[in-house]
Write a protein that holds these residues in place. Structure first.
Motif, short mmCIF file in Angstrom:
data_model
loop_
_atom_site.label_atom_id
_atom_site.label_comp_id
_atom_site.label_asym_id
_atom_site.label_seq_id
_atom_site.Cartn_x
_atom_site.Cartn_y
_atom_site.Cartn_z
N ARG A 257 -16.79 114.08 47.72
CA ARG A 257 -16.99 115.48 48.09
C ARG A 257 -15.72 116.13 48.64
O ARG A 257 -15.40 117.27 48.29
CB ARG A 257 -18.10 115.58 49.15
N HIS A 258 -15.01 115.42 49.51
CA HIS A 258 -13.88 116.03 50.22
C HIS A 258 -12.58 115.95 49.43
O HIS A 258 -11.81 116.91 49.38
CB HIS A 258 -13.71 115.37 51.59
N HIS A 259 -12.31 114.80 48.84
CA HIS A 259 -11.06 114.61 48.09
C HIS A 259 -11.25 114.72 46.59
O HIS A 259 -10.31 114.52 45.83
CB HIS A 259 -10.45 113.25 48.45
N HIS A 260 -12.50 114.97 46.17
CA HIS A 260 -12.83 115.19 44.75
C HIS A 260 -12.37 114.03 43.87
O HIS A 260 -11.88 114.24 42.76
CB HIS A 260 -12.19 116.51 44.27
N MET A 261 -12.55 112.83 44.38
CA MET A 261 -12.23 111.64 43.61
C MET A 261 -13.40 111.28 42.69
O MET A 261 -14.55 111.55 43.00
CB MET A 261 -11.92 110.46 44.56
N ARG A 262 -13.08 110.68 41.57
CA ARG A 262 -14.12 110.25 40.64
C ARG A 262 -14.82 109.01 41.19
O ARG A 262 -14.18 108.15 41.82
CB ARG A 262 -13.52 109.94 39.27
N PRO A 263 -16.13 108.87 40.98
CA PRO A 263 -16.86 107.70 41.49
C PRO A 263 -16.26 106.37 41.07
O PRO A 263 -16.21 105.43 41.86
CB PRO A 263 -18.27 107.89 40.90
N ALA A 264 -15.79 106.29 39.82
CA ALA A 264 -15.19 105.03 39.36
C ALA A 264 -13.96 104.67 40.19
O ALA A 264 -13.78 103.51 40.59
CB ALA A 264 -14.81 105.13 37.88
N ASN A 265 -13.11 105.66 40.49
CA ASN A 265 -11.90 105.41 41.29
C ASN A 265 -12.25 105.06 42.73
O ASN A 265 -11.61 104.21 43.35
CB ASN A 265 -10.99 106.63 41.26
N VAL A 266 -13.28 105.74 43.27
CA VAL A 266 -13.72 105.43 44.64
C VAL A 266 -14.15 103.98 44.74
O VAL A 266 -13.79 103.25 45.66
CB VAL A 266 -14.87 106.37 45.07
N GLY A 267 -14.95 103.53 43.77
CA GLY A 267 -15.43 102.16 43.78
C GLY A 267 -14.31 101.15 43.72
O GLY A 267 -14.27 100.18 44.48
N LEU A 268 -13.37 101.37 42.82
CA LEU A 268 -12.28 100.42 42.65
C LEU A 268 -11.34 100.40 43.86
O LEU A 268 -10.96 99.33 44.34
CB LEU A 268 -11.50 100.75 41.38
N LEU A 269 -10.98 101.59 44.37
CA LEU A 269 -10.06 101.66 45.50
C LEU A 269 -10.70 101.16 46.79
O LEU A 269 -10.12 100.33 47.51
CB LEU A 269 -9.57 103.10 45.68
N MET A 270 -11.89 101.65 47.09
CA MET A 270 -12.57 101.22 48.31
C MET A 270 -12.97 99.76 48.24
O MET A 270 -12.92 99.04 49.25
CB MET A 270 -13.80 102.09 48.56
N GLY A 271 -13.35 99.28 47.07
CA GLY A 271 -13.74 97.88 46.93
C GLY A 271 -12.59 96.95 47.25
O GLY A 271 -12.73 96.01 48.04
N GLY A 272 -11.44 97.19 46.64
CA GLY A 272 -10.28 96.34 46.89
C GLY A 272 -9.82 96.42 48.34
O GLY A 272 -9.51 95.41 48.97
#
Length: 460
Positions: A257-272
């Protein structure tokens, strides 16, 4: 082989716990698709992530804790794994809010026995001087599991974006979120058989009667004589868990919502990031808790959470206030590290002040508080602030700060004021194990404490 078997047991239980966190947290990355398909509000989503899972996860904790203290623990874990795996698959097949709600409840029931049983088994395999590192190694599964759920969900989204509605050809255009639940439920079935192959550890640090029989110790009578110590312990780790559940539930949505990141990128970045920060925090926490316990420092392992609360305040403010998504993720990593540093020692802190007969129940009681208060109220409190106080879903970051900062202040003072009471409870247990009576001892001098700790290691 016998020498390394305790660590093999830790590895198997670690993998089982990773699967449990994968099944528990996979929902957080699919909030958008689930809302759109089934038609849910933020509050309903928070109920699925919080109270739907936490209600029976908490309520069943104490009965399972009693079974852990008296029955074969590996069998209890295997049965729980099978149950939560089946119910995870049911989540992927649900078509209404209430079907999802009751499926999430089933996942909570299955997972309720894992933590108390795993902590009890690990504690019986290691001497007190090594117990903090062993349990912290198991607790790395919290963060590896959360990270794996984000990585798994992000990978699924990334791979299937080229298909309509994220469907998989050959499975009738099944939406990605449903496929993710179906796949994540399968590994648990394999892990159930791996747990059954373990050997049940011999129980250690058991209080006996004068005739040499296993003594009966009542949980509530034991806790009531050490109320202040246990109130501090459970408050500190409940609030720690509450912050952790808030981040798991709402951080992905914050970045979308705030940084307008794509869900796929959020999952990969936050997961790692979650895996690296969480594992590092657990390793540091395990080493430091053992160091504090063996160093004769007043408060022992329970001093480490004092470091966590300032980290929580600084990192959540930095995460929300910066406009740079990379810097925001750095602060999120710092928050995860601090949480792991503190929470990795929770089970060891509790087990250091209860006899073997109460380990499962005392651990289960911690899960009850973290479930009822932490998991049930944590995610929902942020949703309530966003929906009814700020009245703007784009202000999710502000809601995170409004909720987390006061929790951190309360947690710091609860930990600081509980140091002496915790040390006295530890002194009491050491004295009781040597006299086999459930009577609080008078505070011992420092040299006697060290001598008692040395004798304690010889009976494990």
């Amino acid at each position: 082989m016998q020498r390394y078997y305790p660590w093999l047991l830790v590895v198997v239980l670690f993998c089982t716990s990773v699967v449990s966190y994968l099944d528990r947290n996979i929902i957080s990355l699919f909030v958008g698709p689930i809302r759109n398909e089934i038609g849910l509000s933020d509050v309903q989503v928070s109920l699925l992530q919080g109270i739907a899972f936490a209600l029976f996860y908490s309520v069943m904790g104490l009965p399972f804790g009693r079974l852990v203290d008296h029955r074969t623990r590996k069998n209890l874990i295997a049965a729980g794994v099978l149950l939560w795996s089946v119910m995870t698959i049911c989540c992927g097949l649900s078509t209404t809010f209430w079907q999802l709600f009751f499926s999430r409840m089933g996942v909570g029931i299955g997972e309720a026995c894992l933590g108390p049983a795993a902590f009890s088994m690990i504690a019986d395999c290691f001497a007190p001087a090594q117990r903090g590192r062993a349990i912290a190694s198991y607790n790395m599964s919290n963060y590896v599991g959360v990270g794996a759920s984000l990585l798994f969900g992000g990978a699924i989204i990334s791979m299937l974006t080229q298909h309509t509605d994220f469907g998989l050809p050959g499975i009738s255009g099944m939406p990605t979120w449903r496929l993710a639940f179906l796949i994540s439920g399968l590994p648990g079935i394999l892990m159930a058989f791996a747990v059954l192959a373990l050997k049940e550890p011999q129980r250690r640090e058991v209080m006996h009667t004068t005739g040499g029989h296993r003594g009966k110790v009542g949980l509530w009578s034991y806790l009531s004589r050490r109320t202040r110590a246990f109130v501090s312990i459970y408050t500190v780790y409940t609030l720690t868990a509450m912050i952790g559940y808030i981040i798991v539930a709402w951080a992905p949505s914050f970045y979308i919502r705030h940084h307008h990141m794509r869900p796929a990128n959020v999952g990969l970045l936050m997961g790692g990031m979650t895996i690296v920060s969480g594992v590092t925090g657990c390793l540091c926490g395990g080493y430091l808790t053992d160091l504090l316990a063996s160093g004769g420092i007043r408060g022992g392992r329970f001093r480490l959470p004092l470091v966590w609360w300032p980290i929580a305040v600084a990192s959540i403010i930095g995460m929300v206030c910066t406009s740079d998504p990379t810097l925001s993720l750095f602060f999120l990593g710092l928050l995860t590290f601090g949480s792991a540093l503190s929470f990795s020692g929770a089970a060891t802190v509790i087990q250091d002040v209860v006899p073997n007969q109460l380990r499962g129940q005392a651990a289960a009681l911690n899960y009850i508080w973290t479930g009822i208060i932490g998991l049930s109220l944590g995610p929902t409190s942020v949703a309530m602030v966003t929906q009814y106080v700020l009245k703007d879903s784009s202000l999710l970051g502000n809601a995170l700060v409004i909720v987390i900062v006061p929790l951190s202040v309360i947690g710091f003072f609860a930990c600081y004021l509980g140091q002496d009471n915790y040390q006295k409870a530890r002194d009491d247990l050491i004295a009781m194990l040597h006299t086999d009576t459930d009577t609080p001892a008078t505070p011992e001098t420092a040299p006697e404490n060290k001598k008692s700790d040395a004798r304690q290691q010889t009976i494990v």
